[in-house]
Every structure is written in C-alpha cells, then in structure tokens.
Design an enzyme around this catalytic site. Structure first.
Site, PDB file in Angstrom:
ATOM      1  N   ASP B 217      35.170  53.035  39.227  1.00 15.80           N
ATOM      2  CA  ASP B 217      34.544  51.849  38.627  1.00 15.80           C
ATOM      3  C   ASP B 217      33.290  51.442  39.416  1.00 15.80           C
ATOM      4  O   ASP B 217      32.259  51.125  38.832  1.00 15.80           O
ATOM      5  CB  ASP B 217      35.560  50.696  38.598  1.00 15.80           C
ATOM      6  CG  ASP B 217      34.929  49.400  38.129  1.00 15.80           C
ATOM      7  OD1 ASP B 217      34.517  49.345  36.958  1.00 15.80           O
ATOM      8  OD2 ASP B 217      34.824  48.456  38.942  1.00 15.80           O
ATOM      9  N   LYS B 221      28.982  51.454  38.419  1.00 14.94           N
ATOM     10  CA  LYS B 221      27.998  50.398  38.673  1.00 14.94           C
ATOM     11  C   LYS B 221      26.820  50.930  39.502  1.00 14.94           C
ATOM     12  O   LYS B 221      25.671  50.558  39.274  1.00 14.94           O
ATOM     13  CB  LYS B 221      28.680  49.197  39.339  1.00 14.94           C
ATOM     14  CG  LYS B 221      29.604  48.497  38.337  1.00 14.94           C
ATOM     15  CD  LYS B 221      30.585  47.548  38.971  1.00 14.94           C
ATOM     16  CE  LYS B 221      31.520  46.962  37.921  1.00 14.94           C
ATOM     17  NZ  LYS B 221      32.681  46.271  38.524  1.00 14.94           N
TER      18      LYS B 221
END
Lengths: 357, 357
Positions: B217, B221
């Site tokens: 995750d 980003k």
C-alpha cells in the site's frame, strides 16, 4: 489559457518571480508590464530575459496607478490580465477594487488589503466572488509559498468547522525563539539580546527589530487567517502581546539595541520558568473562533509539541477542525524571495487554469 | 458553475461524501447518480437527504459500467459531470479513459489508476491535459484530505526541482511504529505482536495485517507521488522492504497472528539498536529523483526529526526541493472517511471553479 501579468513593485520578490517565469519558460504566463514607484515599462511582447531592468531604468513613463491602469486597459488583449502587486504599499492595496472593476485579476503577497480596513477587504471579496468576476489570490500573504490560504479555503469551502488556527508566522521570531528557548541540553545557552543581535546581522529582522518584536506583523497574519475563516477581525480585536519592554519602545533604533541587554534577565526568567516545566517559549498567533478570541502571545509548549521542535526560521501552522481534531499541520520556510515567488507563481497558474475555458 | 456528480461505490467514503455535500447545502455540487456493484440509481433531481440508500437498494437497474455511463450520457445536462470513483477497483480505474473521452471529469481516492499499469496512467494524463479536456483530480489517493498532491503539483508546475519526497503514508504503520518505537521513557514498552494485535482490534489494519506490513500500500503511494513528480515508477522499480518475516508470509491469517509473537525478539532487536543511538524506527516511503531511487523501508530517525515525534496514526510528508532545502512538511490524519471525503469535496469544488466560465 495564457494570462498576461503586469507587476507593480519589482524588488526582491517581483524580480525573483520574473526570473522563475523566464527560467521555467512558462507557457501559461506572459509578463507584459513592470513598474516601480518611479516609472513603468509596458512591453509589446512578453519578457524573455532581464533587459526589462534597463528598460525600466531608462523608461520615460512616470508611474502612477492611474497611468499604469490606463496603459493596461489600452493594450488589453483577448488574454486575461493579472495585476501582481509586489509592494507592501497601502495605497496600491486600496486600488484593488479599481482593478477588479476593470476586469483585472489580482495576485499579491502584500498583506495590507487583507489585514487593514475591513470595508476594503469586504469590497474586494464582494468584487471577486460573483460568477464570472475577476479573481483574487493571496497565498503568499501568510507563510509565503506554504499552502496555508489554499488549505484554509478548502476547509472552509467544504464546510469543515474551524476550531482553532495556531501558528508561528514570523520567520524572524521563529529564529529568535528556536535559538533562545530550547530543551536541547547540548545547545549553548544564549542571551536574548545576543540572539536578536545575530538575527539582525543575518538580515532576518526588520531594520528596527522592534517592528518584529512588537507583534504587529504576526497580528496582520492572524487577521488574514481569521477573515478567511469568516471572522471580522481587525487590529482592534486581536490581542497582541508586544514583547518589547515598555522602557525601550520610544528610543531610537541604535539605543534600543544598546539597552536591550538590560532586559536579558527578564527574558531569561520567562525562559527558565518554561524550561523547568519541560516547555519552550514560542511567539504564536492564534485564531479561536469557538471562544471568539484571536491573539498574538508568547506562549509555552511541551517538548512533544510540533512547535517545540521547529528549526531555523521555519513557519508552522496547525489547523484544528471538526474533521481534523488532531490538527492538520504545515511547516517550512515562510519567508524569502524564492518561496514567496513560488506562492505567487502557483496563484497565477490557478487563475490561468480557471480562465482556460 | 454547478457540477453534477455521479458516484460509483457508496461505501464508507462515498456515503460520507454525500452526507457532507447535503449537510453543507453545497451550491456547487449536485449528486445525481449513485451506484454500487449490484445496482444503480440515476436521480431526476439532486440528492437532498439519505433516501438514496433505499432507492439504490430497491433499484431495478443492475449496475454495469457501460449501462451507468450510457445513462449519464443520456441525461447529460448543460452542466459538467464529474464521475466520482469511490471503489478501490481496478476495472473501474481502467474505465477512466472511456469517461474522459465522453467528456466526464474524474475524481477519485482509488489508487489503482495512478499506481498500476503505466500505460493506463499515461493515457489518463494525456486525455486530461489538453486545453479544454476534462479534468482528473485524485488528492485523496495519498494522505486522504491532506494537501499532498496539490502541493506537489504546484511545486512541479512552477518548475521547482524535487530533490526528495519522504513520508509516512500509512496510518496503520504510523500507529504501529509510533507506539512500538519511542524515545519517550514514560511510555510502557510493548511487544511488536501486541501493537499489531491492538491495531487490528481497533480496525486500523486490513483484515489481514500482512496487507499493511508487506508495504504494498505504501509502495502504491510512492508510485503515485513519483509519477506526479515526473518519474515513470512501477511496482517493479520501487524497492519494497516487506517486514513480514518470511516464515509467516504463506500462512492463513489466524496462524499469522498466532505465530507473530515468535518474532517479537527480531523486532525488539531492531528497535533497541535504534533507541541506543537516540533514534526510532519508522516505516517510510521515499521518492529520490536525484539518485533515481524509490523505496519503502524500515528506517531510523533521530529524536529531533519530525517523523520521530509523530503521534497516533497521522501521516507526514516532507518535500525537499531546490526552493525548500529545509523541507516543506505536511502532517495530519491521512485516513478515515471524513478526511477522505473532504479531499474529494475539495477536488470537485476545484473542477466547479475551473468550469465556471
């Protein structure tokens, strides 16, 4: 679309802005006019190098706000025109309504229009908030290029409830207190007058440091933030703690610096009271809509608080809101030509984006 | 002008966005369509209360992307239409080019289109960057409503040189390491497995905490930030330190939680090595265009570093640039429905502003 930019005030910030636009070969911004307090130069084509400096120096056109505006109106292209005010002048600020009525957008780092006469401020807001009306951006009035005003506008425009806005808004006072009041035991203790003296030599302070220490500059930023947050703040409604000792307020500058050491014990006492409680002194601005209080004070913060670990001359601002009960915090350089010009440049790009269709 | 908004995905974030728009009586946003994976409801008039929930539940129109899009096209008003994707679905993300070609703007907190297939990303940028083309905003893909993507865009668009982007981009991993690794001697020492377990119970982690601890995750980003900064990052070019011990990677979830305590000594050793050097452990994402390195690693920071004093599950991001050699730092809640919806709401207001003339 491409916007024309006409600049009033080509000191450090204005010149740096032109330099950035030329260096980045902006396809969105054409600088077409420059003016200082003496003369003005309206160019036939966008500036592409720094020959504007000579042209302004040898210009035969004396500057007045009316003559400058008439020239812009005469040369008005199909392009939108942004007037960029890089002065800190009150008379120029009072002219914004005239520019807006003439259909010119306004961008500025000049705090005067947003922190002075409330009627002027409201007139500017009214003239720039109708559908299709020209736009006003002033990101650089608080924290230079830090995304402070834009973020506050986003919070307000989406209906978040502002609980508190708190920050260190003066690079000068940030530097002074970050160095004077620290819990870092390896730091060499310094006297208050010494820190002020070093800050003055480094060019961080105003020519007379009392113009920083009296809190008026911070108060202006508190007023701007409060107004963006919807409060009708004025100089009269912000409580300002002037930390210049009363005995020194009416002396000439040189005498002030000479006599400041006599008050080192006073500041050291405040500092020790904080440090013995595990706290540091910071000079902060506060907007508190909930309790209806806005102020500028010398306050104390514990080591774990983000304000306590601030470094150099950085600014910091904390927005506490309904959606951000732990505050949204922004920090970084809040003064200097490069970052102020960055804020202006971003503002003008936003106008270019909003007028593209 | 007023924009119509059609929402795909009405879970926590989508519902909260509708709630905020209705609660603030927005004059700029009219929500006119809602859809979930089963059905869709195209409304004749803007939603003004939460009756859409029943209408969607009882809707006879099964949802497909094509049917949803055809309905929007058929009901297309003079108003601009924004499709808001509040799913985390890859198939929906792959549909953005179709929406853009149909003249719909796209706003989303869904990371997939911006961190997945590079060709899809480039197609989306190309379709949304021509004069007059529809717009794409995705502030909430990194740090929820924190002004991260907007600030990075401002830096890039004004020609600042990005030296380094470094941050803690996962609320989950922020919480875990802020609690596990601290120099605060008054904090009660905790085992790594205990912190993970508490985070799981509080609902901070994915159902399987390994989906947080594997760094994927955070990597997404990093890819998004790198791409906005102009780098062609992909999953293959970001070095990710997966902190799930190898022996635990292929177990069922329940067994993972059961066996994690066996590795507490491993994490405690890392922690003590840091603490004995006056440092703490933080799980950070890094974009480093200068050295061409992008990574997700468990790194060490001294007490005076802003990452070390982070609290709760806050995110933090530091942009080091030519103009900000001391980084521009933004911190605050980077997850949760209210702040994610705030980011979406701000994005849509920007589209409303940009289409006003």
């Amino acid at each position: 679309m491409v916007v024309n930019v006409a600049i009033v005030g080509v000191g450090l910030v204005g010149s740096e802005f032109i330099r950035q636009v030329i260096a980045t070969q902006s396809k969105k911004i054409a600088v077409v006019a420059v003016a200082n307090s003496r003369s003005m130069h309206i160019s036939d084509s966008p500036l592409v190098d720094d020959s504007w400096k000579d042209q302004l120096l040898t210009s035969a056109s004396p500057f007045t706000l009316d003559a400058f505006t008439a020239s812009l109106a005469a040369s008005k292209a199909a392009r939108p025109t942004v007037v960029l005010d890089c002065t800190s002048n009150e008379t120029v600020a009072a002219y914004y309504p005239t520019w807006l009525r003439a259909g010119f957008h306004v961008v500025t780092p000049n705090k005067k229009a947003f922190s002075g006469d409330l009627n002027l401020y409201k007139e500017i807001v009214q003239l720039s908030s109708q559908p299709g009306s020209p736009l006003v951006y002033h990101e650089s009035t608080v924290g230079a290029g830090l995304p402070v005003i834009n973020t506050l506008n986003d919070l307000v425009n989406t209906g978040d409830k502002i609980v508190k806005i708190e920050g260190i808004f003066s690079g000068t006072l940030s530097y002074i207190f970050n160095n004077f009041s620290t819990l870092d035991k390896s730091a060499k203790p310094v006297k208050f007058s010494e820190v002020v003296s070093v800050a003055k030599e480094l060019g961080y302070t105003e020519p007379d440091p009392r113009d920083d220490l009296n809190g008026m500059d911070v108060a202006r930023k508190v007023i701007i933030l409060g107004r963006v947050a919807g409060l009708d703040l004025t100089q009269e409604t912000v409580n300002v703690e002037n930390i210049v000792p009363e005995e020194l307020r009416n002396l000439p500058t040189s005498e002030f610096m000479e006599k400041l050491p006599e008050f080192d014990a006073h500041f050291e006492k405040l500092n020790q009271e904080a440090i013995q409680n595990g706290q540091v002194l910071r000079y902060v601005g506060l907007v508190d809509p909930v309790h209806g209080k806005s102020s500028v004070t010398l306050a104390r913060y514990p080591a774990s608080h983000p304000f306590a670990s601030l470094k150099g001359s950085d600014n910091i601002i904390a927005f506490t809101t309904e959606r951000f009960p732990n505050p949204l915090i922004i920090q970084g350089a809040g003064a200097g030509a490069a970052v102020t010009a960055f804020g202006i440049y971003s503002d003008i790009l936003k106008i270019a984006e909003r007028t593209r269709q």
